[in-house]
Motif scaffolding. Structure first.
Motif, PDB file in Angstrom:
ATOM      1  N   TYR A  59       0.840  -1.198   0.000  1.00  0.00           N
ATOM      2  CA  TYR A  59       0.000   0.000   0.000  1.00  0.00           C
ATOM      3  C   TYR A  59       0.874   1.248   0.000  1.00  0.00           C
ATOM      4  N   SER A  60       0.537   2.227  -0.840  1.00  0.00           N
ATOM      5  CA  SER A  60       1.465   3.334  -1.053  1.00  0.00           C
ATOM      6  C   SER A  60       0.777   4.690  -1.153  1.00  0.00           C
ATOM      7  N   THR A  61       1.104   5.567  -0.193  1.00  0.00           N
ATOM      8  CA  THR A  61       0.709   6.970  -0.288  1.00  0.00           C
ATOM      9  C   THR A  61       1.494   7.658  -1.399  1.00  0.00           C
ATOM     10  N   LEU A  62       2.775   7.335  -1.503  1.00  0.00           N
ATOM     11  CA  LEU A  62       3.622   7.923  -2.535  1.00  0.00           C
ATOM     12  C   LEU A  62       3.064   7.661  -3.934  1.00  0.00           C
ATOM     13  N   GLY A  63       2.620   6.427  -4.193  1.00  0.00           N
ATOM     14  CA  GLY A  63       2.104   6.068  -5.509  1.00  0.00           C
ATOM     15  C   GLY A  63       0.960   6.950  -5.936  1.00  0.00           C
ATOM     16  N   TYR A  64       0.032   7.211  -5.030  1.00  0.00           N
ATOM     17  CA  TYR A  64      -1.128   8.037  -5.386  1.00  0.00           C
ATOM     18  C   TYR A  64      -0.784   9.522  -5.440  1.00  0.00           C
ATOM     19  N   THR A  65       0.222   9.927  -4.686  1.00  0.00           N
ATOM     20  CA  THR A  65       0.709  11.298  -4.819  1.00  0.00           C
ATOM     21  C   THR A  65       1.312  11.506  -6.205  1.00  0.00           C
ATOM     22  N   LEU A  66       2.074  10.528  -6.675  1.00  0.00           N
ATOM     23  CA  LEU A  66       2.648  10.601  -8.018  1.00  0.00           C
ATOM     24  C   LEU A  66       1.556  10.607  -9.086  1.00  0.00           C
ATOM     25  N   LEU A  67       0.493   9.828  -8.878  1.00  0.00           N
ATOM     26  CA  LEU A  67      -0.617   9.839  -9.832  1.00  0.00           C
ATOM     27  C   LEU A  67      -1.240  11.233  -9.927  1.00  0.00           C
ATOM     28  N   GLY A  68      -1.352  11.908  -8.779  1.00  0.00           N
ATOM     29  CA  GLY A  68      -1.861  13.269  -8.789  1.00  0.00           C
ATOM     30  C   GLY A  68      -0.958  14.194  -9.588  1.00  0.00           C
ATOM     31  N   GLN A  69       0.349  14.011  -9.457  1.00  0.00           N
ATOM     32  CA  GLN A  69       1.283  14.840 -10.208  1.00  0.00           C
ATOM     33  C   GLN A  69       1.247  14.522 -11.704  1.00  0.00           C
ATOM     34  N   ILE A  70       1.011  13.264 -12.033  1.00  0.00           N
ATOM     35  CA  ILE A  70       0.854  12.876 -13.443  1.00  0.00           C
ATOM     36  C   ILE A  70      -0.392  13.544 -14.040  1.00  0.00           C
ATOM     37  N   LEU A  71      -1.482  13.538 -13.277  1.00  0.00           N
ATOM     38  CA  LEU A  71      -2.700  14.212 -13.733  1.00  0.00           C
ATOM     39  C   LEU A  71      -2.446  15.699 -13.969  1.00  0.00           C
ATOM     40  N   GLU A  72      -1.707  16.314 -13.051  1.00  0.00           N
ATOM     41  CA  GLU A  72      -1.416  17.742 -13.190  1.00  0.00           C
ATOM     42  C   GLU A  72      -0.628  18.019 -14.470  1.00  0.00           C
ATOM     43  N   LYS A  73       0.272  17.113 -14.802  1.00  0.00           N
ATOM     44  CA  LYS A  73       1.084  17.325 -16.006  1.00  0.00           C
ATOM     45  C   LYS A  73       0.257  17.165 -17.277  1.00  0.00           C
ATOM     46  N   VAL A  74      -0.565  16.121 -17.350  1.00  0.00           N
ATOM     47  CA  VAL A  74      -1.289  15.874 -18.605  1.00  0.00           C
ATOM     48  C   VAL A  74      -2.445  16.841 -18.804  1.00  0.00           C
ATOM     49  N   TYR A  75      -3.012  17.347 -17.705  1.00  0.00           N
ATOM     50  CA  TYR A  75      -4.115  18.308 -17.829  1.00  0.00           C
ATOM     51  C   TYR A  75      -3.651  19.761 -17.687  1.00  0.00           C
ATOM     52  N   GLU A  76      -2.376  19.943 -17.338  1.00  0.00           N
ATOM     53  CA  GLU A  76      -1.804  21.284 -17.163  1.00  0.00           C
ATOM     54  C   GLU A  76      -2.636  22.116 -16.194  1.00  0.00           C
ATOM     55  N   ASN A  77      -2.930  21.518 -15.055  1.00  0.00           N
ATOM     56  CA  ASN A  77      -3.732  22.176 -14.029  1.00  0.00           C
ATOM     57  C   ASN A  77      -3.407  21.541 -12.681  1.00  0.00           C
ATOM     58  N   THR A  78      -3.868  22.166 -11.608  1.00  0.00           N
ATOM     59  CA  THR A  78      -3.632  21.592 -10.285  1.00  0.00           C
ATOM     60  C   THR A  78      -4.597  20.432 -10.031  1.00  0.00           C
ATOM     61  N   TYR A  79      -4.206  19.523  -9.147  1.00  0.00           N
ATOM     62  CA  TYR A  79      -5.087  18.405  -8.794  1.00  0.00           C
ATOM     63  C   TYR A  79      -6.407  18.933  -8.236  1.00  0.00           C
ATOM     64  N   ASP A  80      -6.322  19.974  -7.429  1.00  0.00           N
ATOM     65  CA  ASP A  80      -7.521  20.587  -6.851  1.00  0.00           C
ATOM     66  C   ASP A  80      -8.503  20.987  -7.939  1.00  0.00           C
ATOM     67  N   GLU A  81      -8.021  21.680  -8.966  1.00  0.00           N
ATOM     68  CA  GLU A  81      -8.897  22.136 -10.044  1.00  0.00           C
ATOM     69  C   GLU A  81      -9.370  20.976 -10.924  1.00  0.00           C
ATOM     70  N   ILE A  82      -8.519  19.984 -11.109  1.00  0.00           N
ATOM     71  CA  ILE A  82      -8.896  18.826 -11.939  1.00  0.00           C
ATOM     72  C   ILE A  82     -10.046  18.058 -11.308  1.00  0.00           C
ATOM     73  N   ILE A  83      -9.930  17.757 -10.009  1.00  0.00           N
ATOM     74  CA  ILE A  83     -10.987  16.974  -9.368  1.00  0.00           C
ATOM     75  C   ILE A  83     -12.272  17.792  -9.239  1.00  0.00           C
ATOM     76  N   ARG A  84     -12.125  19.098  -9.051  1.00  0.00           N
ATOM     77  CA  ARG A  84     -13.314  19.954  -9.008  1.00  0.00           C
ATOM     78  C   ARG A  84     -14.048  19.930 -10.345  1.00  0.00           C
ATOM     79  N   GLU A  85     -13.308  20.072 -11.422  1.00  0.00           N
ATOM     80  CA  GLU A  85     -13.914  20.189 -12.744  1.00  0.00           C
ATOM     81  C   GLU A  85     -14.480  18.867 -13.238  1.00  0.00           C
ATOM     82  N   LYS A  86     -13.731  17.775 -13.046  1.00  0.00           N
ATOM     83  CA  LYS A  86     -14.086  16.515 -13.685  1.00  0.00           C
ATOM     84  C   LYS A  86     -14.954  15.601 -12.824  1.00  0.00           C
ATOM     85  N   ILE A  87     -15.055  15.885 -11.526  1.00  0.00           N
ATOM     86  CA  ILE A  87     -15.923  15.065 -10.677  1.00  0.00           C
ATOM     87  C   ILE A  87     -16.879  15.936  -9.860  1.00  0.00           C
ATOM     88  N   LEU A  88     -16.350  16.833  -9.046  1.00  0.00           N
ATOM     89  CA  LEU A  88     -17.199  17.555  -8.089  1.00  0.00           C
ATOM     90  C   LEU A  88     -18.199  18.484  -8.775  1.00  0.00           C
TER      91      LEU A  88
END
Length: 351
Positions: free
Chosen positions: A176-205
């Motif tokens: 089980y890895s906190t680091l792994g999911y932190t890296l996934l958040g950073q990958i999302l930020e790179k491909v969407y060119e936005n912060t994780y906060d804004e990505i999850i707000r826009e695409k889910i919330l």
């Protein structure tokens, strides 16, 4: 014609009774567990064939006599990971990434993988906890700051961990890895060119109108107080770089909205969820999708994710075929109580 109308009426009545019956049984289980743990506030949401039911017991805190209800705010902790994995699946569906892509070209430039790590770790490895990367030393962080342990985790902390890793001794094995999911958040930020906060707000919330699911600002009147296993008051964890692994705050009403989207075909959340439900890891003890535990027998397949913050516990589980889902939020970190609720609800009622 009259007979046909009678049959429709019988079906409607039986479905109504079915829903009432399940709700009463679940309420009985929740009430019994609350009586055995009167200091632990409970909020439960249940959806069956698109019908919602809510049950809650306890107060917002020991010093606040306001009742907990479906709108009371909790830390959902690591349930955040299924939201992050849903975003990763959405990115795959949108051709932003491929799940079997190596992470090398998706990480921020500060990361420099050692020779034996290059072209080794796939995005799906991070999401199914089998990357073999070392993790943050959470026990040490708690010793440094028991109220806000992740305050000591920075982007430099993460890059140092990854950049100093020379071999993946546990690659392909579950850890089980906190680091792994932190890296996934950073990958999302790179491909969407936005912060994780804004990505999850826009695409889910925002997409699902989960207006009371919060990220950085969670100072609201209906916030529950968290308690550690010894009964001491525990602060909600503040937003930082590890957010994609466990820092979302929500309530049962919004999480049922999410479950409804997951279980309803024809929307992007459901399409992504079905991708996360595929088996990406299997050993003698477990099967994992992307961020999701898979519990299956010859009759049922249930998808499960638990969460524990420093002061609260949670669990979400659902059965796609039978079209039901449950969210349980507890105001104390109490994994034993959470597991007991899961066992009783899933095995005695929803099997």
């Amino acid at each position: 014609m009259k007979n046909a109308l009678k049959m429709v009426a019988v079906l409607l009545i039986s479905n109504f009774t079915f829903g009432q019956d399940y709700s009463k049984k679940i309420d009985s289980i929740i009430q019994s567990n609350y009586k055995n743990n009167p200091d632990v506030g409970i909020s439960v949401g249940y959806i069956n064939n698109n019908k919602e039911h809510y049950i809650a017991y306890g107060k917002l805190s020991k010093g606040n006599q306001m009742d907990i209800d479906k709108n009371s705010l909790f830390e959902i902790a690591s349930i955040t990971k299924i939201l992050t994995s849903n975003l990763i699946a959405q990115a795959a569906i949108e051709n932003k990434i491929k799940l079997d892509d190596y992470i090398d070209n998706y990480l921020p430039k500060e990361y420099v993988l050692q020779k034996d790590l290059k072209n080794k770790i796939r995005i799906s490895d991070l999401a199914s906890h089998q990357s073999g990367l070392p993790d943050v030393d959470f026990a040490k962080l708690v010793e440094l700051d028991s109220q806000q342990p992740i305050n000591n985790v920075t982007e430099k902390t993460l890059t140092d961990i990854v950049n100093n890793c020379t071999e993946l001794t546990d690659y392909g094995k579950y850890r089980y890895s906190t680091l792994g999911y932190t890296l996934l958040g950073q990958i999302l930020e790179k491909v969407y060119e936005n912060t994780y906060d804004e990505i999850i707000r826009e695409k889910i919330l925002k997409s699902l109108k989960m207006n009371h699911t919060l990220t950085k600002d969670f100072n609201v009147k209906n916030k529950t107080t968290g308690y550690n296993p010894n009964g001491g008051v525990q602060e909600f964890l503040k937003w930082n770089v590890t957010a994609p692994a466990g820092l979302i705050k929500s309530n049962t009403s919004d999480m049922i909205t999410y479950l409804k989207a997951v279980l309803t075909k024809g929307n992007k959340i459901s399409q992504a969820a079905m991708l996360t439900e595929k088996i990406f890891y299997k050993d003698n003890n477990r099967e994992l999708g992307l961020g999701t535990n898979i519990i299956a027998d010859d009759k049922n397949t249930v998808y499960v994710k638990t969460g524990d913050s420093m002061g609260q516990s949670s669990i979400i589980f659902y059965n796609r075929v039978k079209n039901w889902g449950v969210i349980v939020l507890l105001s104390q970190r109490n994994s034993k109580m959470r597991q007991n609720l899961f066992n009783e609800i899933s095995q005695k009622i929803l099997k």
